[in-house]
Design a protein around this motif. Structure first.
Motif, PDB file in Angstrom:
ATOM      1  N   LYS A  49      42.317  29.735  42.984  1.00 18.40           N
ATOM      2  CA  LYS A  49      41.496  30.317  41.924  1.00 18.40           C
ATOM      3  C   LYS A  49      40.032  29.897  42.046  1.00 18.40           C
ATOM      4  CE  LYS A  49      42.607  32.417  38.719  1.00 18.40           C
ATOM      5  NZ  LYS A  49      42.577  33.895  38.549  1.00 18.40           N
ATOM      6  N   PHE A 100      45.801  39.129  44.478  1.00 14.01           N
ATOM      7  CA  PHE A 100      45.073  38.903  43.231  1.00 14.01           C
ATOM      8  C   PHE A 100      45.582  37.656  42.508  1.00 14.01           C
ATOM      9  CE2 PHE A 100      44.125  43.325  44.048  1.00 14.01           C
ATOM     10  CZ  PHE A 100      42.860  43.521  43.525  1.00 14.01           C
ATOM     11  N   GLU A 101      46.887  37.637  42.206  1.00 15.03           N
ATOM     12  CA  GLU A 101      47.462  36.509  41.443  1.00 15.03           C
ATOM     13  C   GLU A 101      48.849  36.158  41.969  1.00 15.03           C
ATOM     14  OE1 GLU A 101      47.393  36.438  37.214  1.00 15.03           O
ATOM     15  OE2 GLU A 101      45.212  36.513  37.095  1.00 15.03           O
ATOM     16  N   ASP A 126      31.042  39.403  33.437  1.00 23.25           N
ATOM     17  CA  ASP A 126      32.158  38.472  33.361  1.00 23.25           C
ATOM     18  C   ASP A 126      32.653  38.439  31.908  1.00 23.25           C
ATOM     19  OD1 ASP A 126      33.942  36.603  34.327  1.00 23.25           O
ATOM     20  OD2 ASP A 126      32.602  34.907  33.939  1.00 23.25           O
ATOM     21  N   ARG A 149      33.289  36.626  41.285  1.00 23.06           N
ATOM     22  CA  ARG A 149      32.555  36.844  40.028  1.00 23.06           C
ATOM     23  C   ARG A 149      31.046  36.869  40.291  1.00 23.06           C
ATOM     24  NH1 ARG A 149      36.737  33.627  37.538  1.00 23.06           N
ATOM     25  NH2 ARG A 149      35.558  31.724  37.935  1.00 23.06           N
ATOM     26  N   PRO A 165      41.069  40.740  36.946  1.00 29.42           N
ATOM     27  CA  PRO A 165      41.157  39.809  38.072  1.00 29.42           C
ATOM     28  C   PRO A 165      40.182  38.645  37.951  1.00 29.42           C
ATOM     29  CG  PRO A 165      39.809  41.680  38.687  1.00 29.42           C
ATOM     30  CD  PRO A 165      40.272  41.937  37.272  1.00 29.42           C
ATOM     31  N   PHE A 166      40.348  37.670  38.841  1.00 31.51           N
ATOM     32  CA  PHE A 166      39.411  36.545  38.975  1.00 31.51           C
ATOM     33  C   PHE A 166      39.280  35.774  37.667  1.00 31.51           C
ATOM     34  CE2 PHE A 166      37.287  40.486  40.845  1.00 31.51           C
ATOM     35  CZ  PHE A 166      38.145  40.537  41.929  1.00 31.51           C
ATOM     36  N   LYS A 167      40.401  35.557  36.993  1.00 35.10           N
ATOM     37  CA  LYS A 167      40.368  34.941  35.655  1.00 35.10           C
ATOM     38  C   LYS A 167      39.981  33.462  35.711  1.00 35.10           C
ATOM     39  CE  LYS A 167      44.114  37.752  33.705  1.00 35.10           C
ATOM     40  NZ  LYS A 167      44.468  38.396  34.996  1.00 35.10           N
ATOM     41  N   ASP A 207      38.078  38.074  50.608  1.00 31.66           N
ATOM     42  CA  ASP A 207      37.345  38.240  49.351  1.00 31.66           C
ATOM     43  C   ASP A 207      36.122  39.144  49.554  1.00 31.66           C
ATOM     44  OD1 ASP A 207      39.143  36.493  48.157  1.00 31.66           O
ATOM     45  OD2 ASP A 207      37.878  34.743  48.497  1.00 31.66           O
ATOM     46  N   ASP A 245      37.728  32.482  43.177  1.00 26.51           N
ATOM     47  CA  ASP A 245      37.342  33.566  42.278  1.00 26.51           C
ATOM     48  C   ASP A 245      35.878  33.486  41.866  1.00 26.51           C
ATOM     49  OD1 ASP A 245      39.891  34.479  42.448  1.00 26.51           O
ATOM     50  OD2 ASP A 245      40.490  33.874  40.435  1.00 26.51           O
TER      51      ASP A 245
END
Length: 361
Positions: free
Chosen positions: A167, A313-314, A183, A174, A60-62, A330, A170
């Motif tokens: 995004k 998530f996405e 990360d 992170r 996740p959190f790309k 979040d 994110d």
């Protein structure tokens, strides 16, 4: 662009299981830590929707790009394999963060929305490749290969603009998890899930037997928009759902119809939810299974489980379908992941976490 292509093994996609998908994820994590910003995964199409869901949720959190590419037929006459590979590399050049499926003669799809809906045909003993085998459910096709580059579709450009804006959030996750998860974040947690294709003669006692053998969660793939039986008494699944969830089990309702929306519109769904089941809105069945495997492994409570299932998530779930006061923030997800890590560590699995996540304990 700097795309990372690593051959892990050659195998039929139907032979891939959690350990195989985990190795793919670990390879991507290693590539990111070595400085690669784009990653291409070549996979067979039979289990590609699950594989795409797995990589969307477990990584996740790309801030990096993952493209999953395949074809319905090996490279040769009638195959779109080379076209899809060209599109995958062209998409990697763009460096869009997130996870993408590249199929259908060079179409770029959101990975969490990609579903295989058609198979190859056989005519007079010969395989006739089906080029347009994948569909993007409840979501536009993002882009298509054109003259060596990928170009947004009209609706895809708007969807991607919203996605990239989201995004930016994110970074908060992170940062919040930096002391625990290095990360890029990889979530190696997994819980086997019992999956039921509900039919008119299904015996609820089978669920009792499954839970007695150790399952903690079940996904019910119901007909239509997710309705389950109420009568006669021996077939009453709503009463069983109530009992199972009171006993600490997790029950998820999705549909056998890939493009169905399972929400509170119908009374049958409201009854199931009141009994303790989680409704899956517009998430497709393969995604629901992958998400339930993750949620049941990290949840400490029914509230945690529901929050993970309903977290976006996405772009796998349309947030507007979830009542505003029930949407997972979040901060809530960060708290669940922090508790999951600490529980794993306290249970003596610290060496396992260190191996998977590279964490100093």
């Amino acid at each position: 662009g700097d795309a990372c292509v690593t051959q892990l093994k050659q195998m039929d996609s139907t032979d891939m299981h959690f350990e195989d998908y985990k190795k793919v994820a670990e390879s991507i994590v290693g590539g990111v830590r070595n400085g690669h910003k784009s990653h291409i995964v070549v996979q067979g199409t039979d289990t590609m929707p699950y594989g795409a869901a797995f990589l969307s949720l477990r990584l996740p959190f790309k801030g990096y790009h993952v493209g999953i590419v395949g074809s319905m037929y090996p490279i040769g006459e009638g195959s779109d394999a080379l076209c899809n590979l060209r599109a995958a590399f062209a998409a990697a050049e763009q460096g869009w963060p997130g996870t993408y499926v590249i199929m259908n003669n060079g179409e770029v799809l959101r990975a969490s929305r990609a579903v295989k809906t058609r198979a190859n045909k056989v005519f007079r003993g010969e395989i006739v490749p089906e080029v347009h085998s994948f569909q993007s459910l409840h979501y536009p096709v993002l882009a298509r290969l054109s003259d060596g580059s990928v170009e947004y579709t009209r609706r895809g450009k708007s969807a991607q603009k919203r996605f990239l804006k989201r995004k930016e959030r994110d970074d908060f996750l992170r940062t919040s998890l930096a002391d625990l998860y290095r990360d890029p974040v990889f979530l190696p947690y997994h819980e086997n899930v019992y999956v039921i294709d509900l039919h008119p003669n299904f015996d609820p006692d089978q669920m009792d037997q499954a839970f007695e053998t150790g399952y903690r969660a079940a996904v019910i793939r119901a007909p239509g928009t997710g309705g389950v039986s109420l009568t006669p008494a021996e077939k009453n699944l709503v009463e069983r759902i109530n009992r199972w969830t009171r006993d600490g089990r997790y029950i998820v309702i999705t549909s056998r119809v890939p493009n169905a929306i399972v929400d509170r519109t119908y009374e049958v769904n409201r009854r199931s939810e009141q009994a303790g089941a989680v409704l899956c809105y517009d998430m497709h069945p393969d995604l629901v299974i992958a998400k339930t495997e993750l949620a049941s492994a990290i949840a400490d409570s029914p509230e945690d489980f529901t929050q993970v299932m309903q977290y976006n998530f996405e772009d796998e779930i349309r947030e507007s379908l979830v009542p505003r006061h029930e949407r997972t923030t979040d901060e809530q997800l960060a708290g669940i992941l922090e508790r999951a890590f600490l529980r794993d560590k306290n249970n003596g699995n610290g060496s396992k976490a260190k191996k998977f996540l590279g964490i100093a304990i």
